[in-house]
Motif scaffolding. Structure first.
Motif, PDB file in Angstrom:
ATOM      1  N   LEU A  13     -66.932  67.946 -39.283  1.00  0.00           N
ATOM      2  CA  LEU A  13     -66.305  68.727 -38.224  1.00  0.00           C
ATOM      3  C   LEU A  13     -66.991  68.486 -36.885  1.00  0.00           C
ATOM      4  N   PHE A  14     -68.325  68.452 -36.889  1.00  0.00           N
ATOM      5  CA  PHE A  14     -69.087  68.248 -35.657  1.00  0.00           C
ATOM      6  C   PHE A  14     -68.742  66.894 -35.036  1.00  0.00           C
ATOM      7  N   GLY A  15     -68.691  65.853 -35.867  1.00  0.00           N
ATOM      8  CA  GLY A  15     -68.337  64.530 -35.363  1.00  0.00           C
ATOM      9  C   GLY A  15     -66.926  64.479 -34.808  1.00  0.00           C
ATOM     10  N   SER A  16     -65.998  65.183 -35.457  1.00  0.00           N
ATOM     11  CA  SER A  16     -64.600  65.192 -35.006  1.00  0.00           C
ATOM     12  C   SER A  16     -64.460  65.890 -33.659  1.00  0.00           C
ATOM     13  N   VAL A  17     -65.221  66.972 -33.450  1.00  0.00           N
ATOM     14  CA  VAL A  17     -65.178  67.685 -32.167  1.00  0.00           C
ATOM     15  C   VAL A  17     -65.720  66.788 -31.053  1.00  0.00           C
ATOM     16  N   ILE A  18     -66.814  66.078 -31.328  1.00  0.00           N
ATOM     17  CA  ILE A  18     -67.367  65.157 -30.331  1.00  0.00           C
ATOM     18  C   ILE A  18     -66.352  64.061 -29.999  1.00  0.00           C
ATOM     19  N   ALA A  19     -65.704  63.519 -31.041  1.00  0.00           N
ATOM     20  CA  ALA A  19     -64.698  62.477 -30.823  1.00  0.00           C
ATOM     21  C   ALA A  19     -63.560  62.990 -29.954  1.00  0.00           C
ATOM     22  N   PHE A  24     -73.789  59.147 -41.976  1.00  0.00           N
ATOM     23  CA  PHE A  24     -72.620  58.338 -42.280  1.00  0.00           C
ATOM     24  C   PHE A  24     -71.335  59.126 -42.024  1.00  0.00           C
ATOM     25  N   VAL A  25     -71.300  60.361 -42.515  1.00  0.00           N
ATOM     26  CA  VAL A  25     -70.113  61.207 -42.321  1.00  0.00           C
ATOM     27  C   VAL A  25     -69.907  61.503 -40.838  1.00  0.00           C
ATOM     28  N   LEU A  26     -71.008  61.778 -40.125  1.00  0.00           N
ATOM     29  CA  LEU A  26     -70.936  62.058 -38.693  1.00  0.00           C
ATOM     30  C   LEU A  26     -70.372  60.866 -37.929  1.00  0.00           C
ATOM     31  N   MET A  27     -70.903  59.669 -38.202  1.00  0.00           N
ATOM     32  CA  MET A  27     -70.447  58.472 -37.495  1.00  0.00           C
ATOM     33  C   MET A  27     -69.001  58.133 -37.844  1.00  0.00           C
ATOM     34  N   PHE A  28     -68.614  58.361 -39.086  1.00  0.00           N
ATOM     35  CA  PHE A  28     -67.222  58.145 -39.477  1.00  0.00           C
ATOM     36  C   PHE A  28     -66.301  59.048 -38.655  1.00  0.00           C
ATOM     37  N   ALA A  29     -66.668  60.313 -38.526  1.00  0.00           N
ATOM     38  CA  ALA A  29     -65.834  61.281 -37.809  1.00  0.00           C
ATOM     39  C   ALA A  29     -65.747  60.984 -36.318  1.00  0.00           C
ATOM     40  N   LEU A  30     -66.709  60.234 -35.787  1.00  0.00           N
ATOM     41  CA  LEU A  30     -66.718  59.901 -34.363  1.00  0.00           C
ATOM     42  C   LEU A  30     -65.657  58.874 -33.986  1.00  0.00           C
ATOM     43  N   GLY A  31     -65.221  58.055 -34.933  1.00  0.00           N
ATOM     44  CA  GLY A  31     -64.262  57.023 -34.559  1.00  0.00           C
ATOM     45  C   GLY A  31     -63.419  56.498 -35.690  1.00  0.00           C
ATOM     46  N   ALA A  32     -64.054  56.026 -36.760  1.00  0.00           N
ATOM     47  CA  ALA A  32     -63.314  55.411 -37.870  1.00  0.00           C
ATOM     48  C   ALA A  32     -62.360  56.396 -38.525  1.00  0.00           C
ATOM     49  N   GLY A  33     -62.660  57.694 -38.455  1.00  0.00           N
ATOM     50  CA  GLY A  33     -61.772  58.699 -39.025  1.00  0.00           C
ATOM     51  C   GLY A  33     -60.554  58.972 -38.166  1.00  0.00           C
ATOM     52  N   PRO A  34     -60.731  59.435 -36.901  1.00  0.00           N
ATOM     53  CA  PRO A  34     -59.578  59.841 -36.102  1.00  0.00           C
ATOM     54  C   PRO A  34     -58.837  58.725 -35.379  1.00  0.00           C
TER      55      PRO A  34
END
Length: 478
Positions: free
Chosen positions: A324-330, A381-391
């Motif tokens: 969630l934290f990574g997605s908000v930053i993204a 890994f989860v954080l970095m995924f949520a920053l870009g590769a996820g969304p």
């Protein structure tokens, strides 16, 4: 002002009008459309992403209770089917998502997405045996396959260009919130008999809300115009952008999308020729997204934490917060740094985090050092995924396809996503047993590194551009 310009050449006036139109839609002028107009419509649409995340996570804490109540406890095959049957349904739903979205419109597609989710969740909540659960999960999966594709499509088409990345990222945040909601609602399942049935009943509520509220949301002006319903498209643009931006929006839309154009799109149109570059880019990005090992890491996280004495519920909460934290930053950076920069940083960071886990799995680390490297590497890994590769992939897909093939092109790429997702989930534990964590994480790291090279060479930046400007950059003239 317009009267003074009439004294100049006709060509100059035409060029000025086009430039003004582009500036208004792309958000490069002070006259940006208000994002508040399209916000409510976006929030309703991402309920489908919330449901997607919820149904991915609903069996996490409840599977043990389900297996006991439905008399298949101890059967790993049955447990695996309960988890993965929805992936088969999602594959089926994703194949038809493009035809549904183009055939009945984006709003009706959302309502058709909600219907199997309501029926499937109700069937899962009331079933007395395994087969009822599997059928319910399959129906829910069909909705899961339709929802994310239509959400990405709809959000891209109703959002002003200058805020489209931020709104597109909201779909990933909604999915994260869905996963976390499923986790928290499922926590009492181990103590309260039959609580897992409540977990499935709960999911029917947001599905019903989605179907109901879509009646009051705007239809995609892009879809309406493509269907030859220009006046209705203008009315929806006024709802979404404000009256002052309607003419420029329609002028920009009419450059490429033709209201009288045939809606017939063959598979061959997507696999070669003018549109191959967009399909190749979208499919490959989704392939790398899944081959990065993100779902395997999610599946394996509880086991890793448990091996170090950390309870599974704490592990899942930590992973969920990191996601969630990574997605908000993204979401905050998507329209500032751009899609390509976030993808490069995301896949590069995933390589680093996988290296940490490789070291943790080797003989060089032991005890507390292995704990910190393994757990820290997994959360990173989860954080970095949520920053870009996820969304980014789903957002980018909704931007790079021309209006004529956008829905069906996304359906093809989403089908690739679900196929690879299925095989990664199917083969992960077997590979883990046969080659070990160190070599398996090395394989994932290799895919992430290859993804960095692919993004650098092939992905175009779409930040701040209208959908028509992106089409110019990607699709050569016929």
């Amino acid at each position: 002002m317009r009267g003074r310009q009439r004294g100049t050449s006709k060509d100059h006036t035409s060029a000025h009008d086009k430039e003004t139109s582009v500036r208004l839609l792309s958000g490069k002028d002070v006259g940006n459309p208000s994002w508040k107009r399209s916000l409510p419509h976006m929030l309703v649409a991402i309920l489908s992403s919330f449901l997607f995340g919820y149904h991915l996570g609903v069996v996490n804490e409840t599977l043990e209770s389900i297996s006991v109540d439905l008399d298949f406890s101890g059967s790993t095959l049955a447990e695996g089917l309960v988890v993965s049957t929805c992936l088969g349904g999602a594959f089926v739903g994703s194949i038809f998502s493009g035809s549904i979205a183009d055939g009945v419109g984006r709003r009706r597609a959302f309502q058709l997405c909600a219907l199997p989710m309501i029926i499937g969740a109700s069937l899962s909540a009331t079933t007395k045996g395994l087969w009822g659960m599997l059928l319910g999960r399959f129906l829910v999966g069909i909705g899961m396959g339709i929802g994310p594709a239509v959400a990405a499509l709809y959000v891209a088409e109703i959002s002003p260009a200058f805020i489209r990345g931020t709104f597109g990222s909201a779909t990933q945040i909604a999915a994260c919130l869905g996963i976390m909601a499923a986790l928290f609602i499922g926590l009492p399942a181990k103590e309260i008999v039959g609580w897992w049935r409540v977990c499935f009943w709960v999911s029917a509520v947001p599905a019903a809300v989605l179907a109901f509220l879509m009646e009051f949301c705007a239809e995609s002006p892009h879809w309406l115009f493509k269907k030859g319903r220009g006046p209705e498209a203008e009315a929806e643009f006024e709802k979404l952008l404000g009256g002052i931006h309607v003419k420029s929006a329609m002028a920009e839309l009419s450059k490429f999308d033709r209201g009288d154009e045939s809606d017939t799109v063959k598979l061959s149109d997507l696999l070669h020729g003018r549109h191959f570059k967009a399909v190749f880019m979208g499919s490959t990005l989704f392939a790398f997204q899944q081959l990065s090992g993100i779902n395997a890491v999610f599946y394996f996280s509880s086991t890793v934490f448990k091996s170090f004495g950390v309870p599974s519920d704490v592990a899942n909460i930590c992973v969920g917060i990191s996601n969630l934290f990574g997605s908000v930053i993204a979401m905050t950076l998507m329209d500032k740094l751009g899609r390509k920069v976030l993808l490069l940083g995301s896949f590069s960071g995933m390589v680093v985090s996988l290296v940490l886990q490789i070291i943790a799995a080797s003989s060089f680390a032991s005890g507390s050092r292995a704990l910190y490297l393994s757990v820290g590497g997994m959360l990173l890994f989860v954080l970095m995924f949520a920053l870009g590769a996820g969304p980014v992939p789903s957002l980018l897909l909704s931007e790079i396809f021309p209006g004529r093939i956008r829905a069906k092109g996304m359906a093809v790429c989403m089908a690739v996503h679900w196929v690879i997702n299925f095989f990664v989930g199917l083969l992960f534990l077997r590979l883990l047993e046969q080659i070990g964590a160190q070599y398996l994480y090395s394989l994932f790291a290799a895919f992430c590194f290859t993804a960095v090279i692919f993004v650098k060479r092939n992905v175009v930046e779409t930040k701040g551009k209208t959908l028509q400007e992106i089409e110019i950059a990607l699709v050569p003239p016929a």
